[in-house]
Design a protein around this motif. Sequence first.
Motif, PDB file in Angstrom:
ATOM      1  N   ILE A  20       0.582  -1.098   0.148  1.00 60.93           N
ATOM      2  CA  ILE A  20       0.179  -0.259   0.075  1.00 60.93           C
ATOM      3  C   ILE A  20       0.715   1.158  -0.033  1.00 60.93           C
ATOM      4  N   GLY A  21       1.831   0.768   0.891  1.00 62.91           N
ATOM      5  CA  GLY A  21       2.874   2.311   0.785  1.00 62.91           C
ATOM      6  C   GLY A  21       3.432   2.527  -0.371  1.00 62.91           C
ATOM      7  N   LEU A  22       3.869   1.631  -0.603  1.00 65.74           N
ATOM      8  CA  LEU A  22       4.971   1.151  -2.200  1.00 65.74           C
ATOM      9  C   LEU A  22       3.380   2.148  -3.369  1.00 65.74           C
ATOM     10  N   GLY A  23       2.672   1.845  -3.618  1.00 65.03           N
ATOM     11  CA  GLY A  23       1.670   2.683  -4.336  1.00 65.03           C
ATOM     12  C   GLY A  23       1.661   3.201  -4.108  1.00 65.03           C
ATOM     13  N   ILE A  24       1.387   4.198  -2.801  1.00 65.74           N
ATOM     14  CA  ILE A  24       1.359   6.345  -2.721  1.00 65.74           C
ATOM     15  C   ILE A  24       2.494   5.977  -3.142  1.00 65.74           C
ATOM     16  N   LEU A  25       3.404   5.503  -2.420  1.00 65.18           N
ATOM     17  CA  LEU A  25       5.414   6.381  -3.434  1.00 65.18           C
ATOM     18  C   LEU A  25       5.277   6.627  -4.728  1.00 65.18           C
ATOM     19  N   PHE A  26       4.635   5.329  -5.466  1.00 68.01           N
ATOM     20  CA  PHE A  26       5.320   5.542  -7.087  1.00 68.01           C
ATOM     21  C   PHE A  26       3.748   6.899  -7.324  1.00 68.01           C
ATOM     22  N   TYR A  27       3.055   6.389  -6.938  1.00 65.00           N
ATOM     23  CA  TYR A  27       1.793   7.604  -7.619  1.00 65.00           C
ATOM     24  C   TYR A  27       2.504   8.641  -7.265  1.00 65.00           C
ATOM     25  N   GLY A  28       3.381   8.954  -5.983  1.00 62.75           N
ATOM     26  CA  GLY A  28       4.083  10.121  -5.890  1.00 62.75           C
ATOM     27  C   GLY A  28       5.328  10.917  -6.821  1.00 62.75           C
ATOM     28  N   ILE A  29       5.561   9.810  -6.948  1.00 62.57           N
ATOM     29  CA  ILE A  29       6.715   9.719  -8.489  1.00 62.57           C
ATOM     30  C   ILE A  29       6.088  10.341  -8.986  1.00 62.57           C
ATOM     31  N   ALA A  30       5.364   9.539  -9.962  1.00 68.17           N
ATOM     32  CA  ALA A  30       4.569   9.660 -11.196  1.00 68.17           C
ATOM     33  C   ALA A  30       4.202  11.310 -10.814  1.00 68.17           C
ATOM     34  N   TYR A  31       3.429  11.988  -9.860  1.00 69.79           N
ATOM     35  CA  TYR A  31       2.878  12.907  -9.516  1.00 69.79           C
ATOM     36  C   TYR A  31       3.913  14.343  -9.797  1.00 69.79           C
ATOM     37  N   PHE A  32       5.526  14.037  -9.134  1.00 71.64           N
ATOM     38  CA  PHE A  32       6.364  14.930  -8.979  1.00 71.64           C
ATOM     39  C   PHE A  32       6.801  14.996 -11.083  1.00 71.64           C
ATOM     40  N   LEU A  33       6.936  13.752 -11.564  1.00 75.57           N
ATOM     41  CA  LEU A  33       7.928  13.797 -13.012  1.00 75.57           C
ATOM     42  C   LEU A  33       6.840  14.532 -14.035  1.00 75.57           C
ATOM     43  N   VAL A  34       5.142  14.564 -13.689  1.00 73.77           N
ATOM     44  CA  VAL A  34       4.485  14.589 -14.296  1.00 73.77           C
ATOM     45  C   VAL A  34       3.740  16.582 -13.878  1.00 73.77           C
ATOM     46  N   HIS A  35       3.669  16.399 -12.912  1.00 74.99           N
ATOM     47  CA  HIS A  35       3.683  17.924 -11.956  1.00 74.99           C
ATOM     48  C   HIS A  35       4.550  18.648 -12.138  1.00 74.99           C
ATOM     49  N   ASP A  36       5.406  18.839 -11.259  1.00 80.70           N
ATOM     50  CA  ASP A  36       6.980  19.173 -11.430  1.00 80.70           C
ATOM     51  C   ASP A  36       7.598  19.220 -12.263  1.00 80.70           C
ATOM     52  N   VAL A  37       7.463  18.264 -12.946  1.00 77.87           N
ATOM     53  CA  VAL A  37       8.923  18.421 -14.200  1.00 77.87           C
ATOM     54  C   VAL A  37       7.961  19.111 -15.488  1.00 77.87           C
ATOM     55  N   LEU A  38       7.295  17.702 -15.949  1.00 80.16           N
ATOM     56  CA  LEU A  38       6.647  18.159 -17.308  1.00 80.16           C
ATOM     57  C   LEU A  38       5.364  18.686 -17.821  1.00 80.16           C
ATOM     58  N   ILE A  39       4.980  19.211 -16.968  1.00 77.09           N
ATOM     59  CA  ILE A  39       3.530  20.108 -16.637  1.00 77.09           C
ATOM     60  C   ILE A  39       4.535  21.998 -16.428  1.00 77.09           C
ATOM     61  N   HIS A  40       5.092  22.109 -14.697  1.00 74.42           N
ATOM     62  CA  HIS A  40       5.080  23.144 -14.321  1.00 74.42           C
ATOM     63  C   HIS A  40       6.427  24.231 -14.681  1.00 74.42           C
ATOM     64  N   GLN A  41       7.369  22.583 -15.622  1.00 72.41           N
ATOM     65  CA  GLN A  41       8.300  22.526 -15.901  1.00 72.41           C
ATOM     66  C   GLN A  41       9.572  23.803 -14.759  1.00 72.41           C
ATOM     67  N   ARG A  42       9.589  22.556 -13.622  1.00 73.27           N
ATOM     68  CA  ARG A  42      10.734  23.246 -12.450  1.00 73.27           C
ATOM     69  C   ARG A  42      12.192  22.461 -12.615  1.00 73.27           C
ATOM     70  N   PHE A  43      12.247  21.565 -13.338  1.00 75.20           N
ATOM     71  CA  PHE A  43      13.319  21.138 -13.475  1.00 75.20           C
ATOM     72  C   PHE A  43      13.482  21.113 -15.250  1.00 75.20           C
ATOM     73  N   ASN A  44      14.565  21.321 -15.677  1.00 77.28           N
ATOM     74  CA  ASN A  44      14.956  20.966 -17.275  1.00 77.28           C
ATOM     75  C   ASN A  44      15.206  20.040 -18.200  1.00 77.28           C
ATOM     76  N   TRP A  45      13.550  19.034 -17.471  1.00 79.61           N
ATOM     77  CA  TRP A  45      13.647  17.551 -17.739  1.00 79.61           C
ATOM     78  C   TRP A  45      12.610  17.429 -18.841  1.00 79.61           C
ATOM     79  N   PHE A  46      12.239  16.903 -20.170  1.00 80.02           N
ATOM     80  CA  PHE A  46      11.534  16.578 -20.908  1.00 80.02           C
ATOM     81  C   PHE A  46      10.692  17.662 -21.080  1.00 80.02           C
ATOM     82  N   LYS A  47      11.019  19.032 -22.084  1.00 80.76           N
ATOM     83  CA  LYS A  47      10.475  20.061 -22.040  1.00 80.76           C
ATOM     84  C   LYS A  47       9.713  20.182 -24.243  1.00 80.76           C
TER      85      LYS A  47
END
Length: 150
Positions: free
Chosen positions: A77-104
């Motif tokens: 269960i904790g792993l599922g929450i962790l994996f969602y958190g990783i996906a959230y970070f990659l999609v929301h912070d990296v891809l959408i808001h581009q807080r990092f210079n990845w996947f531009k």
Amino acid sequence: MLIFVTLGVFLLMECVTWLTHKYVMHGFGWFLHEDHHEPGYPHVFEKNDAFFIIFAIPSAGLIYYGANSSHTYLFFIGLGILFYGIAYFLVHDVLIHQRFNWFKRTNNWYLKGLRKAHKIHHKNMGKEDSQCFGMLFVPFKYFKEYKKSN
């Protein structure tokens, strides 16, 4: 079988995220989320990042307790929450808001649709009258124009 627990929790987290975003972040937790809606927020970290900690604590606790007890399902269960958190970070912070210079420069119709839906969410800068509170599953209308071009 326990891998399905992880996958189920991952999918359930989209519902939890939608509800949290709509009723907590745009409700009584607006004081933490408000800076996220300010255009060009100049800091590396936002108060909104506190929600990462809020979700990370139960995930870490479940992983730790599940790994150190006979209740191994809690680990998954904790792993599922962790994996969602990783996906959230990659999609929301990296891809959408581009807080990092990845996947531009993505050409993926699904990722473009997610970006568009989130831009609609941020179109309204205030606490009230926002839409598109999901992160991985948003209304199909945001994918239509990109799906046709691929």
